[in-house]
Design an enzyme around this catalytic site. Structure first.
Site, PDB file in Angstrom:
ATOM      1  N   GLU A 122      34.890  35.865  43.425  1.00  0.00           N
ATOM      2  CA  GLU A 122      34.699  37.323  43.411  1.00  0.00           C
ATOM      3  C   GLU A 122      33.704  37.692  42.320  1.00  0.00           C
ATOM      4  O   GLU A 122      33.381  36.863  41.453  1.00  0.00           O
ATOM      5  CB  GLU A 122      36.037  38.040  43.208  1.00  0.00           C
ATOM      6  CG  GLU A 122      37.001  37.804  44.359  1.00  0.00           C
ATOM      7  CD  GLU A 122      38.235  38.690  44.329  1.00  0.00           C
ATOM      8  OE1 GLU A 122      38.520  39.286  43.291  1.00  0.00           O
ATOM      9  OE2 GLU A 122      38.903  38.773  45.373  1.00  0.00           O
ATOM     10  N   HIS A 251      36.375  50.848  43.057  1.00  0.00           N
ATOM     11  CA  HIS A 251      36.033  49.701  43.894  1.00  0.00           C
ATOM     12  C   HIS A 251      34.826  50.087  44.733  1.00  0.00           C
ATOM     13  O   HIS A 251      34.808  51.160  45.330  1.00  0.00           O
ATOM     14  CB  HIS A 251      37.195  49.310  44.801  1.00  0.00           C
ATOM     15  CG  HIS A 251      37.036  47.938  45.372  1.00  0.00           C
ATOM     16  ND1 HIS A 251      36.107  47.650  46.340  1.00  0.00           N
ATOM     17  CD2 HIS A 251      37.650  46.768  45.076  1.00  0.00           C
ATOM     18  CE1 HIS A 251      36.175  46.355  46.621  1.00  0.00           C
ATOM     19  NE2 HIS A 251      37.102  45.807  45.876  1.00  0.00           N
ATOM     20  N   ARG A 297      31.945  45.009  39.328  1.00  0.00           N
ATOM     21  CA  ARG A 297      32.254  46.148  40.192  1.00  0.00           C
ATOM     22  C   ARG A 297      31.600  47.443  39.745  1.00  0.00           C
ATOM     23  O   ARG A 297      31.142  48.227  40.576  1.00  0.00           O
ATOM     24  CB  ARG A 297      33.756  46.393  40.197  1.00  0.00           C
ATOM     25  CG  ARG A 297      34.442  45.427  41.046  1.00  0.00           C
ATOM     26  CD  ARG A 297      35.906  45.665  41.055  1.00  0.00           C
ATOM     27  NE  ARG A 297      36.445  44.615  41.911  1.00  0.00           N
ATOM     28  CZ  ARG A 297      37.719  44.396  42.097  1.00  0.00           C
ATOM     29  NH1 ARG A 297      38.594  45.144  41.491  1.00  0.00           N
ATOM     30  NH2 ARG A 297      38.109  43.440  42.891  1.00  0.00           N
ATOM     31  N   HIS A 358      40.114  52.713  42.073  1.00  0.00           N
ATOM     32  CA  HIS A 358      40.825  51.497  42.489  1.00  0.00           C
ATOM     33  C   HIS A 358      41.823  51.006  41.451  1.00  0.00           C
ATOM     34  O   HIS A 358      42.945  50.640  41.778  1.00  0.00           O
ATOM     35  CB  HIS A 358      39.771  50.426  42.750  1.00  0.00           C
ATOM     36  CG  HIS A 358      40.318  49.131  43.228  1.00  0.00           C
ATOM     37  ND1 HIS A 358      41.056  49.033  44.391  1.00  0.00           N
ATOM     38  CD2 HIS A 358      40.235  47.862  42.724  1.00  0.00           C
ATOM     39  CE1 HIS A 358      41.403  47.771  44.584  1.00  0.00           C
ATOM     40  NE2 HIS A 358      40.932  47.049  43.574  1.00  0.00           N
ATOM     41  N   ARG A 393      38.017  45.734  34.107  1.00  0.00           N
ATOM     42  CA  ARG A 393      38.826  44.594  34.562  1.00  0.00           C
ATOM     43  C   ARG A 393      37.991  43.634  35.396  1.00  0.00           C
ATOM     44  O   ARG A 393      37.249  44.054  36.290  1.00  0.00           O
ATOM     45  CB  ARG A 393      39.982  45.112  35.418  1.00  0.00           C
ATOM     46  CG  ARG A 393      40.790  44.022  36.064  1.00  0.00           C
ATOM     47  CD  ARG A 393      41.746  44.587  37.090  1.00  0.00           C
ATOM     48  NE  ARG A 393      41.057  45.039  38.274  1.00  0.00           N
ATOM     49  CZ  ARG A 393      41.431  44.765  39.530  1.00  0.00           C
ATOM     50  NH1 ARG A 393      42.501  44.013  39.739  1.00  0.00           N
ATOM     51  NH2 ARG A 393      40.777  45.234  40.557  1.00  0.00           N
TER      52      ARG A 393
HETATM   53  C1  LIG Z   1      43.817  47.738  47.900  1.00  0.00           C
HETATM   54  C2  LIG Z   1      44.051  46.978  46.635  1.00  0.00           C
HETATM   55  C3  LIG Z   1      43.659  45.647  46.521  1.00  0.00           C
HETATM   56  C4  LIG Z   1      43.867  44.954  45.329  1.00  0.00           C
HETATM   57  N1  LIG Z   1      43.526  43.622  45.267  1.00  0.00           N
HETATM   58  C5  LIG Z   1      43.824  42.918  44.133  1.00  0.00           C
HETATM   59  C6  LIG Z   1      43.594  41.513  44.081  1.00  0.00           C
HETATM   60  O1  LIG Z   1      43.147  40.895  45.036  1.00  0.00           O
HETATM   61  N2  LIG Z   1      43.900  40.864  42.918  1.00  0.00           N
HETATM   62  C7  LIG Z   1      44.412  41.499  41.821  1.00  0.00           C
HETATM   63  O2  LIG Z   1      44.669  40.861  40.784  1.00  0.00           O
HETATM   64  N3  LIG Z   1      44.656  42.838  41.869  1.00  0.00           N
HETATM   65  C8  LIG Z   1      44.385  43.550  42.993  1.00  0.00           C
HETATM   66  N4  LIG Z   1      44.649  44.889  43.033  1.00  0.00           N
HETATM   67  C9  LIG Z   1      45.330  45.510  41.887  1.00  0.00           C
HETATM   68  C10 LIG Z   1      46.791  45.066  41.886  1.00  0.00           C
HETATM   69  O3  LIG Z   1      47.277  45.066  43.201  1.00  0.00           O
HETATM   70  C11 LIG Z   1      47.643  45.998  41.045  1.00  0.00           C
HETATM   71  O4  LIG Z   1      47.061  46.207  39.798  1.00  0.00           O
HETATM   72  C12 LIG Z   1      49.030  45.374  40.844  1.00  0.00           C
HETATM   73  O5  LIG Z   1      49.577  45.047  42.098  1.00  0.00           O
HETATM   74  C13 LIG Z   1      49.916  46.335  40.104  1.00  0.00           C
HETATM   75  O6  LIG Z   1      51.217  45.850  40.121  1.00  0.00           O
HETATM   76  P1  LIG Z   1      52.357  46.700  39.444  1.00  0.00           P
HETATM   77  O7  LIG Z   1      53.616  45.933  39.627  1.00  0.00           O
HETATM   78  O8  LIG Z   1      51.939  47.078  38.082  1.00  0.00           O
HETATM   79  O9  LIG Z   1      52.368  48.080  40.286  1.00  0.00           O
HETATM   80  P2  LIG Z   1      52.566  48.344  41.837  1.00  0.00           P
HETATM   81  O10 LIG Z   1      52.447  47.115  42.630  1.00  0.00           O
HETATM   82  O11 LIG Z   1      51.677  49.465  42.212  1.00  0.00           O
HETATM   83  O12 LIG Z   1      54.066  48.840  41.908  1.00  0.00           O
HETATM   84  C14 LIG Z   1      54.449  50.075  41.357  1.00  0.00           C
HETATM   85  C15 LIG Z   1      55.845  50.384  41.812  1.00  0.00           C
HETATM   86  O13 LIG Z   1      56.361  51.478  41.076  1.00  0.00           O
HETATM   87  C16 LIG Z   1      56.971  52.411  41.951  1.00  0.00           C
HETATM   88  N5  LIG Z   1      56.934  53.730  41.307  1.00  0.00           N
HETATM   89  C17 LIG Z   1      55.866  54.454  40.913  1.00  0.00           C
HETATM   90  N6  LIG Z   1      56.261  55.598  40.319  1.00  0.00           N
HETATM   91  C18 LIG Z   1      57.624  55.595  40.342  1.00  0.00           C
HETATM   92  C19 LIG Z   1      58.620  56.488  39.896  1.00  0.00           C
HETATM   93  N7  LIG Z   1      58.334  57.648  39.318  1.00  0.00           N
HETATM   94  N8  LIG Z   1      59.926  56.163  40.101  1.00  0.00           N
HETATM   95  C20 LIG Z   1      60.263  55.003  40.717  1.00  0.00           C
HETATM   96  N9  LIG Z   1      59.351  54.114  41.166  1.00  0.00           N
HETATM   97  C21 LIG Z   1      58.051  54.398  40.970  1.00  0.00           C
HETATM   98  C22 LIG Z   1      56.142  52.315  43.212  1.00  0.00           C
HETATM   99  O14 LIG Z   1      56.822  52.859  44.312  1.00  0.00           O
HETATM  100  C23 LIG Z   1      55.945  50.801  43.267  1.00  0.00           C
HETATM  101  O15 LIG Z   1      57.085  50.179  43.791  1.00  0.00           O
HETATM  102  C24 LIG Z   1      44.449  45.601  44.220  1.00  0.00           C
HETATM  103  C25 LIG Z   1      44.837  46.937  44.329  1.00  0.00           C
HETATM  104  C26 LIG Z   1      44.650  47.628  45.518  1.00  0.00           C
HETATM  105  C27 LIG Z   1      45.081  49.055  45.614  1.00  0.00           C
END
Ligand SMILES: Cc1cc2nc3c(=O)[nH]c(=O)nc-3n(C[C@H](O)[C@H](O)[C@H](O)COP(=O)(O)OP(=O)(O)OC[C@H]3O[C@@H](n4cnc5c(N)ncnc54)[C@H](O)[C@@H]3O)c2cc1C
Length: 548
Positions: A122, A251, A297, A358, A393
């Protein structure tokens, strides 16, 4: 009286929340709340994969250097080194839990070893080092972790439960009004049960914020609806320090199609040879950066923004039609199927794409163990600001960061709970909504949702200026006042809670962007187009003023 009492409260069911919960649950009781169905998360949409060093000509030093280069001077080197070096261990662990990553095709007679991964490439990476499960890596990780969480006897999963505010020791409750001191500690949270509309009290010895990003603060985003910055806003209100919120990653390539809400075309498509072209068919990235389509990016997003502003076109195009169609279908089955559902055969037609918000590089400041500066409150994943990403990032470093920090936070939490002087569970005051009524003006909520997102896109987007930021500041101040007046008069509902959080995050982004008088990483501003290390080689740090 508390409705739920637990050793550990986890808020969020993406990779950070799930992995952490699994790591503490053999020793502690865990309540895991998530605001919609558990799968709904940024994690579930991650396509490209997880960056990590797995042999060949790659080395930890190369991954470290790529991360530092992307972060444009603001990464914390110790954090980078640690995350990169722990990567292989954390990914192997995922595999042992049942996550199926793609393995390298073998020559006849060879058998693949368990970590003989098919490594993708990437932007910003000098080697192939992206471990992936086709182009649906996040979904595969989420599937395995969630299944384990659902089956763990010590974890109670509360779907459709939404965190409203953190409760700290010094919380004085006036219908949820929170006041803080500087030596505070967290003892749980108020949580809205969506089906009954009742705000429940969760008392916990440790609270773990894993609420993900804040893409919904912008009109165009690759993020799902849950990404409203709730954790950042809740932590800030509770007195935690936040930082670097001006660094919002756009993104470069989201599918441009009126019926497609937020579908990302992974950077891996460019990694496999996809080329950006404008309406005239010109491969324009060579005009902007020597790394062409594999530039970082921010550079690609700015180049597209410039092309669109120059031509007035709705989109540019990502062309992978020169590759073998069978290869494209096998490497990108999700993207191929999704685009085909909108009538675009990516093996024969270039894909119309635009940039979209993104990833949030800033967030709640944590130490190396995931601890915030409010005692007993941890933050991990996209909600946190650990020092890994700096001003930008590097692609696929975020899932990696979440894995490494979930592990560190779990070890620290268990150690904390074992400490003799650790405070016991508190009895917490119930949510008080006496005197509030059901809303008769939801139009205010809908209007301000739209206004914030459009205003942030137009004034605080890919290219900023003093004048635009000033306009945005005036608008957000007025909107904040409206929301405050409204919030304390009506019963809370999910859209209102999210609006309140979006407004806080928007305000923090604007404040950070106004503060930084230079261009660096993802923050680009017309009046100060150059990086200025003499004055700005430092994080932008904000903390809510003490309210007595
Ligand atoms: C389309 C896309 C593609 C991506 N591709 C990549 C990739 O290939 N590689 C990479 O490293 N990163 C990638 N990223 C970034 C990565 O996916 C995220 O940074 C990472 O998954 C975040 O994980 P997290 O556990 O912090 O949050 P999330 O996976 O977003 O989980 C957050 C959780 O908190 C919950 N939540 C939010 N607010 C509340 C609240 N008030 N009360 C209760 N629950 C709540 C949500 O419902 C969810 O369950 C991508 C992101 C996107 C959007």
């Amino acid at each position: 009286m508390s409705d739920v009492k637990t050793d550990i409260l986890v808020i969020g069911s993406g990779i950070a929340g799930l992995m952490y919960a699994l790591k503490v649950a053999d020793t502690a009781t865990v309540a895991l709340v998530t605001k919609k169905e558990a799968m709904e998360s940024n994690t579930n949409l991650a396509q490209g994969g997880i960056a990590s060093v797995f042999g060949g000509t790659d080395t930890f030093d190369l991954h470290i250097e790529d991360t530092l280069a992307s972060g444009d001077g603001l990464c914390n080197r110790d954090v980078v080194e640690r995350v990169v070096k722990e990567g292989p261990g954390r990914i192997t662990e995922l595999m042992q839990m049942g996550v199926q990553f793609n393995l390298r095709r073998q020559k006849e007679g060879e058998t693949a070893g368990p970590t003989d991964f098919d490594l993708g490439r990437e932007g910003g990476h000098c080697r192939n080092r992206i471990v992936h499960a086709h182009d649906m890596t996040g979904r595969e990780v989420e599937r395995v972790l969630l299944e384990r969480v659902r089956n763990h006897p010590n974890i109670t999963l509360y779907e459709n439960h939404m965190g409203v505010d953190l409760i700290t020791q010094s919380t004085r409750l006036r219908r949820g009004h929170v006041t803080t001191t500087h030596e505070d500690f967290c003892c749980g949270a108020y949580v809205l049960e969506r089906s009954t509309r009742r705000v429940m009290t969760f008392a916990a010895k440790i609270t773990f914020l894993a609420t993900g990003g804040a893409g919904k603060v912008y009109l165009y985003t690759s993020n799902p609806d849950i990404a409203t910055g709730d954790g950042i806003a809740m932590a800030y209100r509770a007195g935690a320090t936040v930082a670097n919120l001006e660094f919002v990653q756009f993104h470069p390539t989201c599918l441009y199609h009126l019926a497609a809400k937020n579908f990302l075309i992974s950077e891996a498509v460019r990694g496999e040879g996809g080329v950006l072209i404008n309406e005239a068919g010109h491969a324009f990235m060579a005009d902007y950066d020597p790394q062409k389509d594999l530039a970082c990016r921010d550079k690609v997003a700015r180049a597209i923004d410039t092309e669109l502003k120059k031509s007035g076109a709705d989109s540019v195009f990502l062309d992978i039609t020169h590759k073998n169609p069978d290869f494209v279908k096998e490497r990108f089955p999700g993207i191929y199927a999704k685009c085909l559902s909108f009538g675009i055969d990516i093996t024969r037609q270039p894909i119309p794409v635009v940039p979209a918000a993104h990833y949030m590089c800033g967030g709640v400041v944590t130490d190396i163990h995931g601890r915030t500066d409010v005692h007993h409150l941890f933050a991990v994943g996209e909600t946190a600001c650990t020092g890994l990403h700096g001003a930008n990032r590097l692609a696929s470093n975020s899932l990696l960061e979440a894995l490494v920090y979930a592990d560190a936070a779990a070890r620290q939490s268990l150690e904390d709970l074992r400490a003799e002087n650790f405070p016991p569970l508190m009895e917490l005051p119930a949510w008080d909504d006496v005197g509030t009524t059901d809303s008769d003006e939801m139009i205010m909520v809908n209007h301000n949702w739209d206004e914030i997102r459009r205003m942030m896109w137009n004034y605080v987007g890919i290219v900023r200026s003093d004048k635009r930021l000033e306009r945005a500041w005036r608008r957000i101040e007025a909107i904040q006042k409206e929301i405050r007046d409204y919030y304390w008069n009506f019963k809370v509902v999910p859209d209102l809670i999210e609006l309140r959080n979006l407004a806080v995050v928007a305000e923090l982004i604007i404040k950070c962007a106004q503060h930084r008088k230079e261009s660096r990483g993802l923050h680009y501003t017309l009046e100060y187009p150059r990086r200025d290390d003499r004055r700005w080689l430092k994080d932008t740090v904000l903390r809510r003023p003490f309210v007595g």
